[in-house]
Scaffold this active site. Structure first.
Site, PDB file in Angstrom:
ATOM      1  N   ASP A 149       0.832  -1.190   0.000  1.00  0.00           N
ATOM      2  CA  ASP A 149       0.000   0.000   0.000  1.00  0.00           C
ATOM      3  C   ASP A 149       0.879   1.256   0.000  1.00  0.00           C
TER       4      ASP A 149
ATOM      5  N   CYS B  48     -23.334 -10.523   1.134  1.00  0.00           N
ATOM      6  CA  CYS B  48     -22.657  -9.256   1.446  1.00  0.00           C
ATOM      7  C   CYS B  48     -23.398  -8.069   0.839  1.00  0.00           C
TER       8      CYS B  48
ATOM      9  N   CYS C  44     -19.249   3.773   1.035  1.00  0.00           N
ATOM     10  CA  CYS C  44     -18.672   2.724   1.883  1.00  0.00           C
ATOM     11  C   CYS C  44     -18.298   3.307   3.257  1.00  0.00           C
TER      12      CYS C  44
ATOM     13  N   CYS D  72     -19.349  -6.617   5.446  1.00  0.00           N
ATOM     14  CA  CYS D  72     -19.436  -7.486   4.264  1.00  0.00           C
ATOM     15  C   CYS D  72     -18.452  -8.658   4.345  1.00  0.00           C
TER      16      CYS D  72
ATOM     17  N   CYS E 177     -19.722 -13.260   5.371  1.00  0.00           N
ATOM     18  CA  CYS E 177     -19.326 -14.151   4.273  1.00  0.00           C
ATOM     19  C   CYS E 177     -19.090 -15.585   4.752  1.00  0.00           C
TER      20      CYS E 177
HETATM   21  C1  B12 Z   1      -8.639   3.034  -1.666  1.00  0.00           C
HETATM   22  C2  B12 Z   1      -8.732   1.803  -0.837  1.00  0.00           C
HETATM   23  C3  B12 Z   1      -9.916   1.559  -0.163  1.00  0.00           C
HETATM   24  C4  B12 Z   1     -11.163   2.404  -0.380  1.00  0.00           C
HETATM   25  C5  B12 Z   1     -11.872   1.962  -1.671  1.00  0.00           C
HETATM   26  C6  B12 Z   1     -11.991   0.443  -1.857  1.00  0.00           C
HETATM   27  C7  B12 Z   1     -12.783   0.042  -3.083  1.00  0.00           C
HETATM   28  N1  B12 Z   1     -13.185  -1.222  -3.115  1.00  0.00           N
HETATM   29  O1  B12 Z   1     -13.041   0.798  -3.973  1.00  0.00           O
HETATM   30  C8  B12 Z   1     -11.947   2.135   0.927  1.00  0.00           C
HETATM   31  C9  B12 Z   1     -11.591   3.183   1.957  1.00  0.00           C
HETATM   32  C10 B12 Z   1     -13.457   2.108   0.790  1.00  0.00           C
HETATM   33  C11 B12 Z   1     -11.351   0.783   1.338  1.00  0.00           C
HETATM   34  C12 B12 Z   1     -12.003  -0.096   2.163  1.00  0.00           C
HETATM   35  C13 B12 Z   1     -11.457  -1.297   2.577  1.00  0.00           C
HETATM   36  N2  B12 Z   1     -10.179  -1.717   2.366  1.00  0.00           N
HETATM   37 CO1  B12 Z   1      -8.951  -0.820   1.201  1.00  0.00          CO
HETATM   38  N3  B12 Z   1      -7.635  -0.101   0.052  1.00  0.00           N
HETATM   39  C14 B12 Z   1      -7.635   0.912  -0.734  1.00  0.00           C
HETATM   40  C15 B12 Z   1      -6.274   1.016  -1.446  1.00  0.00           C
HETATM   41  C16 B12 Z   1      -5.411   2.041  -0.697  1.00  0.00           C
HETATM   42  C17 B12 Z   1      -6.338   1.391  -2.932  1.00  0.00           C
HETATM   43  C18 B12 Z   1      -7.265   0.422  -3.710  1.00  0.00           C
HETATM   44  C19 B12 Z   1      -8.220   1.096  -4.672  1.00  0.00           C
HETATM   45  O2  B12 Z   1      -8.311   2.276  -4.832  1.00  0.00           O
HETATM   46  N4  B12 Z   1      -8.990   0.281  -5.295  1.00  0.00           N
HETATM   47  C20 B12 Z   1      -9.985   0.675  -6.246  1.00  0.00           C
HETATM   48  C21 B12 Z   1     -10.855  -0.551  -6.468  1.00  0.00           C
HETATM   49  C22 B12 Z   1     -11.839  -0.200  -7.573  1.00  0.00           C
HETATM   50  O3  B12 Z   1     -10.060  -1.677  -6.921  1.00  0.00           O
HETATM   51  P1  B12 Z   1      -9.674  -2.916  -5.989  1.00  0.00           P
HETATM   52  O4  B12 Z   1     -10.882  -3.332  -5.258  1.00  0.00           O
HETATM   53  O5  B12 Z   1      -8.493  -2.517  -5.174  1.00  0.00           O
HETATM   54  O6  B12 Z   1      -9.188  -4.071  -6.972  1.00  0.00           O
HETATM   55  C23 B12 Z   1     -10.091  -4.722  -7.865  1.00  0.00           C
HETATM   56  C24 B12 Z   1      -9.482  -4.871  -9.204  1.00  0.00           C
HETATM   57  O7  B12 Z   1      -8.199  -5.378  -8.993  1.00  0.00           O
HETATM   58  C25 B12 Z   1     -10.463  -5.889  -9.877  1.00  0.00           C
HETATM   59  N5  B12 Z   1      -9.965  -7.020 -10.617  1.00  0.00           N
HETATM   60  C26 B12 Z   1      -8.760  -7.138 -11.208  1.00  0.00           C
HETATM   61  N6  B12 Z   1      -8.665  -8.327 -11.801  1.00  0.00           N
HETATM   62  C27 B12 Z   1      -9.829  -8.976 -11.598  1.00  0.00           C
HETATM   63  C28 B12 Z   1     -10.240 -10.225 -12.010  1.00  0.00           C
HETATM   64  C29 B12 Z   1     -11.511 -10.674 -11.620  1.00  0.00           C
HETATM   65  C30 B12 Z   1     -11.948 -12.029 -12.076  1.00  0.00           C
HETATM   66  C31 B12 Z   1     -12.368  -9.850 -10.837  1.00  0.00           C
HETATM   67  C32 B12 Z   1     -13.732 -10.291 -10.426  1.00  0.00           C
HETATM   68  C33 B12 Z   1     -11.939  -8.585 -10.428  1.00  0.00           C
HETATM   69  C34 B12 Z   1     -10.663  -8.168 -10.833  1.00  0.00           C
HETATM   70  O8  B12 Z   1     -11.094  -6.491  -8.804  1.00  0.00           O
HETATM   71  C35 B12 Z   1     -10.361  -6.192  -7.649  1.00  0.00           C
HETATM   72  C36 B12 Z   1     -11.174  -6.679  -6.506  1.00  0.00           C
HETATM   73  O9  B12 Z   1     -12.542  -6.342  -6.714  1.00  0.00           O
HETATM   74  C37 B12 Z   1      -5.746  -0.459  -1.271  1.00  0.00           C
HETATM   75  C38 B12 Z   1      -4.227  -0.604  -1.266  1.00  0.00           C
HETATM   76  C39 B12 Z   1      -3.688  -0.732  -2.680  1.00  0.00           C
HETATM   77  N7  B12 Z   1      -2.641  -0.034  -2.980  1.00  0.00           N
HETATM   78  O10 B12 Z   1      -4.217  -1.486  -3.497  1.00  0.00           O
HETATM   79  C40 B12 Z   1      -6.428  -0.900   0.027  1.00  0.00           C
HETATM   80  C41 B12 Z   1      -6.874  -2.353   0.141  1.00  0.00           C
HETATM   81  C42 B12 Z   1      -7.596  -2.729  -1.136  1.00  0.00           C
HETATM   82  N8  B12 Z   1      -7.840  -2.305   1.228  1.00  0.00           N
HETATM   83  C43 B12 Z   1      -7.815  -3.337   2.020  1.00  0.00           C
HETATM   84  C44 B12 Z   1      -8.684  -3.517   3.119  1.00  0.00           C
HETATM   85  C45 B12 Z   1      -8.257  -4.494   4.201  1.00  0.00           C
HETATM   86  C46 B12 Z   1      -9.888  -2.781   3.184  1.00  0.00           C
HETATM   87  C47 B12 Z   1     -11.075  -3.031   4.136  1.00  0.00           C
HETATM   88  C48 B12 Z   1     -11.383  -4.486   4.402  1.00  0.00           C
HETATM   89  C49 B12 Z   1     -10.772  -2.284   5.456  1.00  0.00           C
HETATM   90  C50 B12 Z   1     -11.927  -2.242   6.415  1.00  0.00           C
HETATM   91  N9  B12 Z   1     -12.162  -3.280   7.195  1.00  0.00           N
HETATM   92  O11 B12 Z   1     -12.594  -1.219   6.502  1.00  0.00           O
HETATM   93  C51 B12 Z   1     -12.230  -2.291   3.390  1.00  0.00           C
HETATM   94  C52 B12 Z   1     -13.004  -3.241   2.453  1.00  0.00           C
HETATM   95  C53 B12 Z   1     -14.108  -2.535   1.714  1.00  0.00           C
HETATM   96  C54 B12 Z   1     -14.499  -3.325   0.479  1.00  0.00           C
HETATM   97  N10 B12 Z   1     -15.549  -4.120   0.587  1.00  0.00           N
HETATM   98  O12 B12 Z   1     -13.794  -3.227  -0.529  1.00  0.00           O
HETATM   99  C55 B12 Z   1      -6.754  -4.341   1.570  1.00  0.00           C
HETATM  100  C56 B12 Z   1      -7.395  -5.514   0.798  1.00  0.00           C
HETATM  101  C57 B12 Z   1      -7.631  -6.730   1.657  1.00  0.00           C
HETATM  102  C58 B12 Z   1      -8.434  -7.789   0.946  1.00  0.00           C
HETATM  103  N11 B12 Z   1      -8.400  -8.956   1.536  1.00  0.00           N
HETATM  104  O13 B12 Z   1      -9.060  -7.581  -0.074  1.00  0.00           O
HETATM  105  C59 B12 Z   1      -5.840  -3.435   0.639  1.00  0.00           C
HETATM  106  C60 B12 Z   1      -5.197  -4.169  -0.525  1.00  0.00           C
HETATM  107  C61 B12 Z   1      -4.752  -2.840   1.553  1.00  0.00           C
HETATM  108  C62 B12 Z   1      -3.613  -3.828   1.785  1.00  0.00           C
HETATM  109  N12 B12 Z   1      -2.408  -3.503   1.349  1.00  0.00           N
HETATM  110  O14 B12 Z   1      -3.804  -4.894   2.312  1.00  0.00           O
HETATM  111  N13 B12 Z   1     -10.141   0.584   0.764  1.00  0.00           N
HETATM  112  S1  SF4 Z   2     -19.475 -15.703  -0.806  1.00  0.00           S
HETATM  113 FE1  SF4 Z   2     -18.869 -13.936   0.471  1.00  0.00          FE
HETATM  114  S2  SF4 Z   2     -18.070 -12.433  -0.985  1.00  0.00           S
HETATM  115 FE2  SF4 Z   2     -19.209 -13.954  -2.170  1.00  0.00          FE
HETATM  116  S3  SF4 Z   2     -21.266 -13.082  -2.346  1.00  0.00           S
HETATM  117 FE3  SF4 Z   2     -21.303 -14.419  -0.537  1.00  0.00          FE
HETATM  118  S4  SF4 Z   2     -20.825 -13.039   1.180  1.00  0.00           S
HETATM  119 FE4  SF4 Z   2     -20.237 -11.977  -0.713  1.00  0.00          FE
HETATM  120  S1  SF4 Z   3     -20.361  -3.597   4.330  1.00  0.00           S
HETATM  121 FE1  SF4 Z   3     -18.485  -3.546   3.061  1.00  0.00          FE
HETATM  122  S2  SF4 Z   3     -19.014  -2.307   1.271  1.00  0.00           S
HETATM  123 FE2  SF4 Z   3     -20.604  -1.968   2.831  1.00  0.00          FE
HETATM  124  S3  SF4 Z   3     -19.987  -0.170   3.942  1.00  0.00           S
HETATM  125 FE3  SF4 Z   3     -19.100  -1.911   5.051  1.00  0.00          FE
HETATM  126  S4  SF4 Z   3     -17.039  -2.237   4.160  1.00  0.00           S
HETATM  127 FE4  SF4 Z   3     -18.167  -0.872   2.772  1.00  0.00          FE
END
Ligand code: B12
Ligand code: SF4
Ligand code: SF4
Length: 375
Positions: free
Chosen positions: A136, A197, A217, A246, A250
């Site tokens: 990150d 979720c 969120c 969420c 799960c």
């Molecule tokens: C900004 C950010 C957030 C933002 C926005 C998240 C979002 N979903 O849009 C907020 C503040 C809301 C957030 C919340 C959380 N976050 Co956050 N966040 C980040 C951060 C800093 C940047 C990621 C980002 O902007 N993503 C934008 C979204 C659109 O993309 P993405 O979800 O990261 O990735 C997707 C793409 O890669 C895509 N994708 C790519 N290839 C493929 C292929 C297939 C088949 C599919 C289906 C999808 C797919 O799908 C991915 C997953 O959906 C990262 C660190 C990093 N540098 O990556 C941590 C990170 C993603 N967060 C993390 C965590 C732990 C959380 C929380 C669980 C924390 C919490 N308990 O509150 C929550 C989970 C909320 C949720 N349900 O997503 C972890 C992920 C852990 C995990 N197991 O997934 C990260 C990686 C930090 C880390 N280094 O560990 N987060």
């Molecule tokens: S298996 Fe987990 S991540 Fe998938 S839809 Fe059900 S609650 Fe959501």
């Molecule tokens: S349940 Fe998941 S997606 Fe909804 S507000 Fe909480 S972290 Fe964000």
């Protein structure tokens, strides 16, 4: 240099000894699927904070540009699930909830330490190699890298799931110029027809499978700066940092195996902080407690703001004296949310004093909150 297959086998042993929950290797190639999804989300306004702006999507999906001659991305997961957490106290105890990933030591530091151990081992096995460690901390989508390496699969809640630890993991990577054998990416999401979720998310932030509107969120709402949108505050419950709903619902997390408890020992951030303690916390107290945990980066006033929202949602009039005191706080954001909380609690004495603030409050945003709180 040792044979590349043996290097990976050695790195897996090293990672496991260091307490990492998983290790997989992906190619340092553009993450095209992630870039496509990201462009879509930024265009819809669902992403775009935390350094991701329109046009910068590509930069976050180019592990090949993170290091000259980059060949491989070693992706690692670390479980932060504790074997046991104290049970949630009853609402009348005026306690908030900290998301699990933020309860112990700052996960960035813990992950960084473990990645350094694996990095050092790689340097022993492939002398002269170049590496870059990320958790990150650089322009890389950690989840996308984990998916491309096969370390994890994607859930409809947008979190990624790894092996026995479920989604209770944080992610980090070592980018290297060593050409290592790649693991198979996991193409499937394994959710089947489940949508638990989506149904459980209080704010409807999971707008469709795999797609989060970060503006709704709760995790983002607790971390953002400034005034939290009024209509979303009642849906935030008592979360003071992050949100786990969420993930809690799960089924894939039901039997998740906890990580090493010594990595995320309780403190400096209580799982269920006393909200009055939090609201009344001085800067000096903050520096020696919460500042040292994952939520520290958002600063004291955002946490105190979140305490006001949580107190408003609990609705107990025993919080009124502390909230009335907060109406005089130097931070206009704290004052605004204290006014909202007093309105939501609806205690007649609190509302009477709030009414009197109308003539003295200098900030227009706080005044708007006071007026709205009068109903
Ligand atoms: C900004 C950010 C957030 C933002 C926005 C998240 C979002 N979903 O849009 C907020 C503040 C809301 C957030 C919340 C959380 N976050 Co956050 N966040 C980040 C951060 C800093 C940047 C990621 C980002 O902007 N993503 C934008 C979204 C659109 O993309 P993405 O979800 O990261 O990735 C997707 C793409 O890669 C895509 N994708 C790519 N290839 C493929 C292929 C297939 C088949 C599919 C289906 C999808 C797919 O799908 C991915 C997953 O959906 C990262 C660190 C990093 N540098 O990556 C941590 C990170 C993603 N967060 C993390 C965590 C732990 C959380 C929380 C669980 C924390 C919490 N308990 O509150 C929550 C989970 C909320 C949720 N349900 O997503 C972890 C992920 C852990 C995990 N197991 O997934 C990260 C990686 C930090 C880390 N280094 O560990 N987060
Ligand atoms: S298996 Fe987990 S991540 Fe998938 S839809 Fe059900 S609650 Fe959501
Ligand atoms: S349940 Fe998941 S997606 Fe909804 S507000 Fe909480 S972290 Fe964000």
């Amino acid at each position: 240099m040792m044979d590349a297959v043996r290097i990976v086998a050695e790195l897996r042993i090293c990672a496991s000894r260091a307490g990492l929950t998983g290790l997989a290797v992906g190619p340092a190639r553009p993450l095209e699927e992630a870039a496509r999804r990201l462009r879509e989300r930024v265009a819809k306004g669902f992403a775009g904070h935390y350094g991701l702006t329109e046009g910068s999507e590509e930069r976050f999906c180019r592990p090949d540009t993170l290091l000259p001659g980059a060949k491989s991305v070693i992706c690692c997961a670390l479980s932060y699930l504790r074997p046991s957490d104290p049970p949630a106290p009853p609402p009348e105890s005026l306690c908030g909830v900290t998301a699990r990933f933020a309860r112990g030591r700052d996960y960035h530091l813990v992950m960084q330490e473990k990645l350094s151990v694996v990095e050092a081992r790689l340097k022993e096995l492939a002398p002269g190699c170049s590496t870059r460690v990320l958790c990150d901390t650089g322009p890389l989508m950690d989840r996308a890298a984990a998916l491309a390496s096969g370390l994890a699969w994607a859930g409809k809640n947008a979190c990624v799931f790894t092996g026995e630890a479920g989604s209770w993991v944080v992610l980090g990577e070592i980018v290297t110029d060593v050409e290592l054998p790649f693991d198979e990416p996991s193409p499937d999401h394994r959710c089947g027809s489940c949508e638990l979720c989506l149904a459980a998310c209080p704010t409807g932030a999971i707008v469709s499978p795999f797609e989060i509107d970060l503006n709704r969120c709760i995790s983002h709402l607790t971390q953002m700066s400034g005034i939290i949108p009024r209509q979303l505050r009642p849906l935030m419950g008592t979360m003071i940092y992050g949100c786990d709903i969420c993930q809690e619902v799960c089924p894939h997390n039901a039997a998740a195996v906890p990580g090493d408890p010594s990595d995320f020992e309780p403190g400096p951030v209580p799982a269920f902080p006393d909200l009055i303690w939090l609201l009344e916390m001085t800067q000096a107290e903050f520096e020696t407690s919460l500042k040292r945990g994952s939520p520290g980066w958002i600063g004291r006033n955002r946490l105190r703001r979140n305490a006001c929202v949580a107190l408003g949602n609990i609705g107990d009039s025993s919080a009124v004296p502390a909230l009335l005191k907060a109406l005089h706080d130097p931070s206009s954001v704290v004052r605004a949310h204290a006014a909202w909380a007093l309105g939501r609690i609806g205690d007649p004495k609190g509302l009477e004093i709030l009414q009197k603030r109308l003539t003295r409050e200098p900030d227009p945003d706080v005044l708007a909150e006071i007026r709205a709180a009068q109903g």
